[in-house]
Design a protein around this motif. Structure first.
Motif, PDB file in Angstrom:
ATOM      1  N   LEU A  10      44.460 -12.145   1.254  1.00 22.05           N
ATOM      2  CA  LEU A  10      45.668 -13.244   1.053  1.00 22.05           C
ATOM      3  C   LEU A  10      45.339 -14.436   1.644  1.00 22.05           C
ATOM      4  CD1 LEU A  10      48.575 -13.563   0.306  1.00 22.05           C
ATOM      5  CD2 LEU A  10      49.063 -12.759   2.985  1.00 22.05           C
ATOM      6  N   SER A  68      47.606 -10.546  -8.440  1.00 20.62           N
ATOM      7  CA  SER A  68      47.908  -9.930  -7.349  1.00 20.62           C
ATOM      8  C   SER A  68      46.700  -9.679  -6.430  1.00 20.62           C
ATOM      9  CB  SER A  68      48.541  -8.532  -7.492  1.00 20.62           C
ATOM     10  OG  SER A  68      48.544  -7.995  -6.510  1.00 20.62           O
ATOM     11  N   THR A  69      46.501  -9.924  -5.247  1.00 21.14           N
ATOM     12  CA  THR A  69      45.308  -9.558  -4.333  1.00 21.14           C
ATOM     13  C   THR A  69      45.243  -8.276  -4.193  1.00 21.14           C
ATOM     14  OG1 THR A  69      46.825 -10.049  -2.416  1.00 21.14           O
ATOM     15  CG2 THR A  69      45.387 -11.893  -3.075  1.00 21.14           C
ATOM     16  N   ASN A  70      46.239  -7.428  -4.083  1.00 26.24           N
ATOM     17  CA  ASN A  70      46.281  -5.924  -4.018  1.00 26.24           C
ATOM     18  C   ASN A  70      45.732  -5.116  -5.111  1.00 26.24           C
ATOM     19  OD1 ASN A  70      47.541  -4.882  -1.271  1.00 26.24           O
ATOM     20  ND2 ASN A  70      49.014  -6.700  -2.009  1.00 26.24           N
ATOM     21  N   ALA A  81      59.818  -9.143   2.573  1.00 22.63           N
ATOM     22  CA  ALA A  81      61.099  -9.157   3.485  1.00 22.63           C
ATOM     23  C   ALA A  81      61.028  -8.062   4.344  1.00 22.63           C
ATOM     24  CB  ALA A  81      62.526  -9.195   2.726  1.00 22.63           C
ATOM     25  N   HIS A  82      59.710  -8.048   5.192  1.00 24.84           N
ATOM     26  CA  HIS A  82      59.479  -6.878   6.231  1.00 24.84           C
ATOM     27  C   HIS A  82      59.723  -5.546   5.602  1.00 24.84           C
ATOM     28  CE1 HIS A  82      59.658  -9.677  10.017  1.00 24.84           C
ATOM     29  NE2 HIS A  82      58.930 -10.010   9.074  1.00 24.84           N
ATOM     30  N   ARG A 123      52.473  -8.915  -9.906  1.00 29.91           N
ATOM     31  CA  ARG A 123      51.781 -10.237 -10.301  1.00 29.91           C
ATOM     32  C   ARG A 123      50.747 -10.337 -10.744  1.00 29.91           C
ATOM     33  NH1 ARG A 123      50.063 -14.502  -6.522  1.00 29.91           N
ATOM     34  NH2 ARG A 123      49.087 -13.168  -5.276  1.00 29.91           N
ATOM     35  N   PRO A 141      51.981  -5.304  -1.203  1.00 25.93           N
ATOM     36  CA  PRO A 141      52.546  -6.338  -0.269  1.00 25.93           C
ATOM     37  C   PRO A 141      53.585  -5.986   0.571  1.00 25.93           C
ATOM     38  CG  PRO A 141      53.117  -6.780  -2.491  1.00 25.93           C
ATOM     39  CD  PRO A 141      52.381  -5.318  -2.502  1.00 25.93           C
ATOM     40  N   GLU A 142      53.708  -6.806   1.361  1.00 24.87           N
ATOM     41  CA  GLU A 142      55.159  -6.680   2.226  1.00 24.87           C
ATOM     42  C   GLU A 142      56.129  -7.963   1.836  1.00 24.87           C
ATOM     43  OE1 GLU A 142      55.231  -6.210   6.646  1.00 24.87           O
ATOM     44  OE2 GLU A 142      56.003  -8.185   6.776  1.00 24.87           O
ATOM     45  N   SER A 147      52.541  -4.871  -6.308  1.00 26.90           N
ATOM     46  CA  SER A 147      52.706  -6.114  -6.746  1.00 26.90           C
ATOM     47  C   SER A 147      52.543  -6.078  -8.241  1.00 26.90           C
ATOM     48  CB  SER A 147      51.763  -7.181  -6.084  1.00 26.90           C
ATOM     49  OG  SER A 147      51.808  -8.252  -6.618  1.00 26.90           O
ATOM     50  N   ARG A 200      48.315  -9.632   7.162  1.00 29.98           N
ATOM     51  CA  ARG A 200      49.621  -9.303   7.747  1.00 29.98           C
ATOM     52  C   ARG A 200      50.353  -8.131   7.015  1.00 29.98           C
ATOM     53  NH1 ARG A 200      51.001 -15.118   5.947  1.00 29.98           N
ATOM     54  NH2 ARG A 200      52.422 -13.945   4.399  1.00 29.98           N
TER      55      ARG A 200
HETATM   56  C1  FMN Z   1      59.527 -11.974  -2.138  1.00 34.28           C
HETATM   57  C2  FMN Z   1      58.525 -11.991  -1.104  1.00 34.28           C
HETATM   58  C3  FMN Z   1      58.825 -11.611   0.099  1.00 34.28           C
HETATM   59  C4  FMN Z   1      58.017 -11.864   1.159  1.00 34.28           C
HETATM   60  N1  FMN Z   1      57.712 -11.444   2.385  1.00 34.28           N
HETATM   61  C5  FMN Z   1      56.878 -11.416   3.509  1.00 34.28           C
HETATM   62  C6  FMN Z   1      57.250 -10.685   4.547  1.00 34.28           C
HETATM   63  O1  FMN Z   1      57.923 -10.298   5.083  1.00 34.28           O
HETATM   64  N2  FMN Z   1      55.821 -10.722   5.507  1.00 34.28           N
HETATM   65  C7  FMN Z   1      54.570 -11.056   4.891  1.00 34.28           C
HETATM   66  O2  FMN Z   1      53.781 -11.183   5.669  1.00 34.28           O
HETATM   67  N3  FMN Z   1      54.527 -11.581   3.627  1.00 34.28           N
HETATM   68  C8  FMN Z   1      55.525 -11.644   2.747  1.00 34.28           C
HETATM   69  N4  FMN Z   1      55.316 -12.185   1.624  1.00 34.28           N
HETATM   70  C9  FMN Z   1      54.228 -12.548   1.238  1.00 34.28           C
HETATM   71  C10 FMN Z   1      53.246 -11.563   0.368  1.00 34.28           C
HETATM   72  O3  FMN Z   1      53.202 -10.185   1.178  1.00 34.28           O
HETATM   73  C11 FMN Z   1      51.907 -12.003   0.067  1.00 34.28           C
HETATM   74  O4  FMN Z   1      52.103 -13.069  -0.774  1.00 34.28           O
HETATM   75  C12 FMN Z   1      51.219 -10.727  -0.423  1.00 34.28           C
HETATM   76  O5  FMN Z   1      49.846 -10.592  -0.165  1.00 34.28           O
HETATM   77  C13 FMN Z   1      51.242 -10.816  -1.604  1.00 34.28           C
HETATM   78  O6  FMN Z   1      50.355  -9.832  -2.330  1.00 34.28           O
HETATM   79  P1  FMN Z   1      49.910  -9.891  -3.994  1.00 34.28           P
HETATM   80  O7  FMN Z   1      48.997 -10.771  -3.768  1.00 34.28           O
HETATM   81  O8  FMN Z   1      49.410  -8.342  -4.070  1.00 34.28           O
HETATM   82  O9  FMN Z   1      51.037  -9.897  -4.794  1.00 34.28           O
HETATM   83  C14 FMN Z   1      56.594 -12.228   0.765  1.00 34.28           C
HETATM   84  C15 FMN Z   1      56.135 -12.567  -0.712  1.00 34.28           C
HETATM   85  C16 FMN Z   1      57.359 -12.519  -1.562  1.00 34.28           C
HETATM   86  C17 FMN Z   1      57.039 -12.853  -3.033  1.00 34.28           C
END
Ligand code: FMN
Length: 184
Positions: free
Chosen positions: A146, A18-20, A83-84, A15, A80-81, A13, A116
């Motif tokens: 998260l 970012s939590t990661n 779109a799967h 961001r 992070p994930e 991530s 998740r």
């Molecule tokens: C473009 C996009 C797509 C995402 N798709 C998914 C997803 O498919 N499944 C899920 O669990 N979260 C999804 N999320 C949520 C992120 O995985 C979640 O916010 C993540 O913890 C963010 O990590 P970060 O805090 O390190 O940025 C999506 C977020 C974004 C911005």
């Protein structure tokens, strides 16, 4: 003086909040004595992978990134994930390494800041194994930051720091690497 044990951390991530990244920073700040964790600042700067730009055409920033990987005793990956799947920036960074010799047999610890995201974790595992990295399954760490407020995240990481959960996780990873106990 003994050479520090160096772990290079990749965050999927970009961001600021970012939590990661926050989880990686907490691991870095709680690393046991003798272990240095550097979080990569290069992933977001890499050009899009193009096999025409490998070998003697490799961009300097890719060489710098690969050198960090090559010099590390192990990697930590947090993502992070999206779109799967895996975030494109992280996959792009990994694609630059596929045909190089820095990554085969490099030990890896996966950490994850969400309850998740199992699709992304499965894909990450598959990609890293395909690239012949060595996943240390016992070092996997999942901390559900998260959805928590900033204060709650700080409190959760503070508690894990106090209980030595974070330093223990890194110590276990180091121990698995040093003892050669690495999963295939
Ligand atoms: C473009 C996009 C797509 C995402 N798709 C998914 C997803 O498919 N499944 C899920 O669990 N979260 C999804 N999320 C949520 C992120 O995985 C979640 O916010 C993540 O913890 C963010 O990590 P970060 O805090 O390190 O940025 C999506 C977020 C974004 C911005």
């Amino acid at each position: 003086m003994e050479k520090p044990f160096v772990l290079y951390a990749l965050c999927g991530s970009q961001r600021k909040a970012s939590t990661n990244r926050r989880l990686l920073e907490a691991l870095r700040d709680n690393a046991p004595a003798g272990v240095a964790i550097e979080i990569s600042e290069l992933i977001g700067e890499l050009p899009i992978f193009n096999s025409d730009r490998e070998g003697e055409n490799t961009p300097a920033i890719v060489e710098a990134f690969a050198a960090k990987i090559g010099a590390a005793d192990g990697l930590i990956v947090a993502c992070p994930e999206y779109a799967h799947g895996l975030p494109g920036g992280l996959k792009n960074a990994l694609d630059w390494l596929v045909s190089r010799d820095e990554v085969p047999f490099k030990p890896v610890m996966i950490v994850h800041a969400s309850h998740r995201g199992d699709f992304a974790l499965e894909q990450l595992t598959e990609v890293l194994r395909t690239m012949s990295l060595r996943l240390v399954d016992e070092a996997f760490l999942r901390i559900p930051l998260l959805g928590k407020s900033d204060d709650a995240q700080v409190a959760m990481l503070g508690g894990l720091s106090e209980s030595e959960r974070l330093s223990t996780a890194i110590a276990e990873f180091r121990s698995a690497i040093c003892s050669g106990r690495i999963d295939r």
